[in-house]
Design a protein around this motif. Structure first.
Motif, PDB file in Angstrom:
ATOM      1  N   ALA A  55      -5.952   9.772  -1.245  1.00 33.10           N
ATOM      2  CA  ALA A  55      -6.476  10.349  -0.004  1.00 33.10           C
ATOM      3  C   ALA A  55      -7.842  10.983  -0.193  1.00 33.10           C
ATOM      4  O   ALA A  55      -8.721  10.856   0.679  1.00 33.10           O
ATOM      5  CB  ALA A  55      -5.497  11.394   0.532  1.00 33.10           C
ATOM      6  N   TYR A  74      -0.647  16.115   1.186  1.00 37.02           N
ATOM      7  CA  TYR A  74      -0.616  14.662   1.320  1.00 37.02           C
ATOM      8  C   TYR A  74       0.609  14.037   0.645  1.00 37.02           C
ATOM      9  O   TYR A  74       1.267  13.170   1.203  1.00 37.02           O
ATOM     10  CB  TYR A  74      -1.881  14.042   0.711  1.00 37.02           C
ATOM     11  N   HIS A 110      -6.114   8.145   6.781  1.00 38.40           N
ATOM     12  CA  HIS A 110      -4.875   8.828   6.399  1.00 38.40           C
ATOM     13  C   HIS A 110      -3.696   7.850   6.379  1.00 38.40           C
ATOM     14  O   HIS A 110      -2.866   7.894   5.460  1.00 38.40           O
ATOM     15  CB  HIS A 110      -4.589   9.972   7.367  1.00 38.40           C
ATOM     16  N   SER A 112      -3.752   7.834   2.506  1.00 41.86           N
ATOM     17  CA  SER A 112      -2.973   9.038   2.216  1.00 41.86           C
ATOM     18  C   SER A 112      -1.482   8.744   2.122  1.00 41.86           C
ATOM     19  O   SER A 112      -0.764   9.430   1.385  1.00 41.86           O
ATOM     20  CB  SER A 112      -3.209  10.093   3.312  1.00 41.86           C
TER      21      SER A 112
END
Length: 340
Positions: free
Chosen positions: A32, A59, A136, A140
């Protein structure tokens, strides 16, 4: 053989699953934040390690939680993507509020990133809102989940945690999120409004509801096509590079959205085995490592030696994890075919 669930795992299996939780909780924040090498922490091992204290719960535990929810309710790849999108909206819209900020972390080029595609009525930039949430979802959460699951395919469909373990993960995630939010509120002049935060939360809940809906019968009825792991790796690599190098303009935003649509179409309509999903994730992660060579950190005074040694180190990390996961996933696929 590789996908049989075990409701009462042995002590050895519990240790393996806890190791997987730890690995995902560490690998997700690396993917991430550290692969892109955009921050002042670039090339500083001590600061990077200290950063994991907050980033691993923020995360990593979010990725673990997504993975557990998908496993417990058998939500599949579609559910994984939608839950990841929900967490991505919360991260960018509520926790660090980067989706709505007029300035962010003192980044000098922030206006250049946001102004060309600003939508005043919504209080967002189309480019940053799209790239932040998509980043994300991919880097992530989803790609790290696929890579770490493939390191031990035998438990890829099993629960890794007990209910108590999930509860602890949730608490630590919330605590880390509140700490990050408090820091941003204390150091930043620009904040999201109550309306903007409410809209972000409403959108995230809508995405969660979509993840738990059951329209997959439609997707199962649609004719699917075959793609090799090599092609999927290249699609991930080229798609990731295209998104990372897209200019912060309306044309660049269209490129990002088109690329995301292509990746989603592949995920929904191609016959993706564990090996092929891993290849796609591997290509996407490697793309971020490669594009990180094309710029210097957006803030901080980072030397060329720090910058490029950082890039090389993390490209090696991704290559090792990616090749190991591909090898293990391929072995599992062959074993399943032999058993069949």
């Amino acid at each position: 053989m590789c996908s049989v669930k075990s409701e009462t795992p042995s002590n050895g299996q519990r240790c393996v699953r806890l190791l997987q939780v730890f690995t995902l909780a560490t690998f997700a924040p690396i993917c991430a934040e550290y692969l892109s090498a955009y921050d002042s922490s670039t090339g500083d091992p001590l600061v990077l390690l200290q950063g994991l204290i907050i980033l691993a719960p923020l995360y990593g535990f979010a990725a673990v939680l997504i993975r557990e929810l998908v496993s417990r309710s058998d939500l599949g790849m579609r559910g994984t993507l939608l839950l990841a999108a929900a967490f991505g909206v919360v991260q960018a819209g509520v926790i660090d509020q980067s989706m709505f900020r007029e300035s962010y972390l003192g980044i000098a080029v922030w206006d250049q990133m946001t102004k060309p595609t600003q939508i005043p009525q919504l209080g967002i930039s189309a480019y940053t809102a799209t790239t932040f949430v998509a980043g994300h979802v991919i880097y992530s959460y989803v790609a790290p989940i696929l890579i770490v699951e493939s390191l031990c395919p035998a438990s890829s469909r099993n629960r890794w945690l007990s209910r108590l373990g999930v509860s602890i993960i949730v608490v630590l995630y919330v605590v880390s999120a509140l700490l990050v939010l408090d820091e941003h509120l204390s150091i930043e002049d620009s904040h999201a409004s109550t309306t903007e935060i409410s809209c972000a939360l409403a959108l995230s809940m809508f995405l969660v509801a979509g993840a738990y809906s059951r329209p997959q019968r439609y997707f199962e009825s649609v004719g699917r096509f075959e793609m090799s792991a090599t092609w999927l790796f290249l699609i991930g690599l080229i798609g990731g590079i295209s998104m990372d190098l897209a200019a912060p303009s309306w044309l660049g935003t269209i490129v990002v959205i088109f690329t995301l649509a292509c990746l989603a179409a592949v995920a929904f309509f191609a016959r993706l085995s564990r090996t092929r999903l891993t290849a796609l994730a591997f290509g996407l992660l490697l793309s971020r490592c490669l594009t990180a060579f094309s710029y210097f950190p957006l803030r901080g005074d980072v030397s060329a030696l720090q910058k490029y040694s950082h890039n090389v180190f993390f490209i090696v990390v991704v290559l090792v994890f990616g090749m190991m996961s591909l090898r293990r996933a391929s072995q599992c696929t062959l074993a399943e075919a032999h058993d069949g």
